[in-house]
Design a protein around this motif. Sequence first.
Motif, PDB file in Angstrom:
ATOM      1  N   ILE A 131      -0.958 -14.110  11.942  1.00 27.31           N
ATOM      2  CA  ILE A 131       0.034 -14.190  10.715  1.00 27.31           C
ATOM      3  C   ILE A 131       1.199 -14.737  11.008  1.00 27.31           C
ATOM      4  CG2 ILE A 131       1.061 -11.882  11.042  1.00 27.31           C
ATOM      5  CD1 ILE A 131       0.741 -11.499   7.871  1.00 27.31           C
ATOM      6  N   CYS A 132       1.689 -14.811  12.156  1.00 27.82           N
ATOM      7  CA  CYS A 132       2.971 -15.442  12.539  1.00 27.82           C
ATOM      8  C   CYS A 132       2.886 -16.859  12.339  1.00 27.82           C
ATOM      9  CB  CYS A 132       3.375 -15.128  13.929  1.00 27.82           C
ATOM     10  SG  CYS A 132       4.104 -13.681  14.268  1.00 27.82           S
ATOM     11  N   SER A 169      -3.752  -5.967  15.788  1.00 29.06           N
ATOM     12  CA  SER A 169      -3.709  -6.357  17.219  1.00 29.06           C
ATOM     13  C   SER A 169      -2.846  -7.400  17.366  1.00 29.06           C
ATOM     14  CB  SER A 169      -5.314  -6.928  17.659  1.00 29.06           C
ATOM     15  OG  SER A 169      -5.628  -8.002  16.825  1.00 29.06           O
ATOM     16  N   SER A 170      -2.439  -7.693  18.700  1.00 31.08           N
ATOM     17  CA  SER A 170      -1.545  -8.884  19.006  1.00 31.08           C
ATOM     18  C   SER A 170      -2.127 -10.028  18.447  1.00 31.08           C
ATOM     19  CB  SER A 170      -1.358  -8.737  20.540  1.00 31.08           C
ATOM     20  OG  SER A 170      -2.468  -8.866  21.158  1.00 31.08           O
ATOM     21  N   PRO A 175       0.831  -1.256  -0.084  1.00 30.37           N
ATOM     22  CA  PRO A 175       0.246  -0.075  -0.148  1.00 30.37           C
ATOM     23  C   PRO A 175       0.778   1.153  -0.105  1.00 30.37           C
ATOM     24  CG  PRO A 175      -0.763  -1.539   1.783  1.00 30.37           C
ATOM     25  CD  PRO A 175       0.423  -2.129   0.964  1.00 30.37           C
ATOM     26  N   VAL A 176       0.332   2.324  -0.688  1.00 31.77           N
ATOM     27  CA  VAL A 176       1.040   3.623  -0.846  1.00 31.77           C
ATOM     28  C   VAL A 176       0.964   4.408   0.539  1.00 31.77           C
ATOM     29  CG1 VAL A 176       0.784   3.680  -3.041  1.00 31.77           C
ATOM     30  CG2 VAL A 176      -0.790   5.012  -1.430  1.00 31.77           C
ATOM     31  N   SER A 177       0.345   4.184   1.604  1.00 35.25           N
ATOM     32  CA  SER A 177      -0.030   4.884   2.641  1.00 35.25           C
ATOM     33  C   SER A 177       1.380   4.776   3.520  1.00 35.25           C
ATOM     34  CB  SER A 177      -1.157   4.349   3.543  1.00 35.25           C
ATOM     35  OG  SER A 177      -0.866   5.128   4.821  1.00 35.25           O
ATOM     36  N   ARG A 178       1.896   5.724   4.102  1.00 30.40           N
ATOM     37  CA  ARG A 178       3.207   5.820   5.012  1.00 30.40           C
ATOM     38  C   ARG A 178       2.703   4.967   6.508  1.00 30.40           C
ATOM     39  NH1 ARG A 178       6.868  11.259   4.423  1.00 30.40           N
ATOM     40  NH2 ARG A 178       6.788  11.426   2.192  1.00 30.40           N
ATOM     41  N   ALA A 179       1.503   5.207   6.823  1.00 30.90           N
ATOM     42  CA  ALA A 179       1.044   4.576   7.819  1.00 30.90           C
ATOM     43  C   ALA A 179       1.024   3.043   8.007  1.00 30.90           C
ATOM     44  CB  ALA A 179      -0.318   5.095   8.243  1.00 30.90           C
ATOM     45  N   GLN A 180       1.574   2.372   8.801  1.00 31.06           N
ATOM     46  CA  GLN A 180       1.519   1.001   8.954  1.00 31.06           C
ATOM     47  C   GLN A 180       0.235   0.453   9.438  1.00 31.06           C
ATOM     48  OE1 GLN A 180       3.872  -0.845   8.138  1.00 31.06           O
ATOM     49  NE2 GLN A 180       3.507  -2.873   9.060  1.00 31.06           N
ATOM     50  N   SER A 211       4.165  -6.627   7.353  1.00 31.15           N
ATOM     51  CA  SER A 211       2.836  -6.260   7.802  1.00 31.15           C
ATOM     52  C   SER A 211       3.064  -6.485   9.224  1.00 31.15           C
ATOM     53  CB  SER A 211       1.681  -7.179   7.412  1.00 31.15           C
ATOM     54  OG  SER A 211       1.800  -8.338   8.036  1.00 31.15           O
ATOM     55  N   ILE A 212       3.793  -6.968   9.663  1.00 27.90           N
ATOM     56  CA  ILE A 212       4.196  -7.241  11.331  1.00 27.90           C
ATOM     57  C   ILE A 212       5.646  -6.643  11.653  1.00 27.90           C
ATOM     58  CG2 ILE A 212       2.636  -9.531  11.406  1.00 27.90           C
ATOM     59  CD1 ILE A 212       5.373 -10.809  11.885  1.00 27.90           C
ATOM     60  N   GLU A 213       5.847  -5.735  10.820  1.00 32.73           N
ATOM     61  CA  GLU A 213       7.113  -4.848  10.879  1.00 32.73           C
ATOM     62  C   GLU A 213       8.382  -5.677  11.228  1.00 32.73           C
ATOM     63  OE1 GLU A 213       6.232  -1.379  13.613  1.00 32.73           O
ATOM     64  OE2 GLU A 213       4.430  -2.465  13.911  1.00 32.73           O
ATOM     65  N   GLN A 214       8.607  -6.839  10.607  1.00 37.21           N
ATOM     66  CA  GLN A 214       9.741  -7.602  10.346  1.00 37.21           C
ATOM     67  C   GLN A 214      10.433  -7.105   9.178  1.00 37.21           C
ATOM     68  OE1 GLN A 214      11.111 -10.002  12.563  1.00 37.21           O
ATOM     69  NE2 GLN A 214       9.576  -9.746  14.157  1.00 37.21           N
TER      70      GLN A 214
END
Length: 389
Positions: free
Chosen positions: A48-49, A41-42, A32-37, A73-76
């Motif tokens: 997804i993990c 939720s946990s 996605p082009v949005s800068r926002a991640q 998506s999980i900032e890895q």
Amino acid sequence: MLEMFVMADTSTLLSSLISYLNEHSIGNSLLPVSRAQPLLSSEEKADICNLLMQRTTEYDIELEMARANGFFSIEQYKRAEQIYEQILSANPGNITALYNLSVTLMRLSTPEKALITLNRVIQNEPTLPEAYYQRGNTYDETGNSLKAIDDYTHAISIKPEFLQAIYNRGIVNAKLDLHEAAIKDFDAVIKLKPDISNAYLNRGVSFDETGNHQSAIDDYTIAIYYNQNNLDAFFNRAKTLFFLGEPQDAINDYTNVIVRLSTDIEALNNRGLAFDSLGDYEHAIKDYKAALKINPEYAETLNNLGAVCEALDDIGSAQDYYSSAIQNDPNSPSAHYNLARIHAKSGSLYLSLKYLDRSIELDSLLKEEASRDEYLGEVVQWNMMRRNR
């Protein structure tokens, strides 16, 4: 956490990952082009993990792309970078992997690498608007604002309703003090999507900068309508209202900020200034002292508190606060000017002149103000006579 893998069927795993990514607006192609991640939720991250820990016996590029996007998506981001690089090793012309790698590199705070990667994307796919948009973001991050505007403009020429590119071009135009251009960009954003609170906020800022203060207030008000917690809109409306001589309305807006963020030192300081202008010194002092409790070295508040003490004829405290303001901000013209005035009142002409000269050095407009002042005017005259001897 992600090291223990479970074997799974390729098509089943791919289907599950794509379904999950689509559900959370990430997708399995261009990020996605949005800068926002995306906010996960946990529990969602755990889901997804679990999918990412599953592996297959065969290599599948589509599945690897889904896995890379999942790690993103999980900032890895490092894991995502590694997988995009692996895809590109097998298929150097994979534009999706190349583009997603560039976005990941930006998240890893390596804009120079991102720029190199985006240049490769554009060389291979010169009509991809998202690539120009992301390169514009990269130029903006590295301080090359004019090139950022050029790239946003190019992205818009390919995709005329590219909302994020128009919005970001407006931000950069405002940063360059090109406020008329910024207003046109935010006009376009609002036409495309009328409920973006920050579009009104930023257009309001540019209206303020061009002297159209009533339009600024109107925009801040609409920004608040669309987002009741837009503290910047409350704060900016308060500043403009105070500038227009409406201190009580300004106090109300600053209060809305402080209620939601009690540590906002600027809101406390500015509300104190508004109380001060109304002659409500008790509440002004209370706000100034609350601000100094957060930051005892905040020069603007020290100076303002000195002015209240001076108004209450507590000259000793006023002098102390002005001196502290100068100690913490040696380039404060108002603190030097006010201390010069205190010394002029007490007849210490040489000391007064020392601080007055420094204040005028910092802000030349204070020279005329000093000549009109009851006390500093005498210092100015005395200094002229002294020089003419």
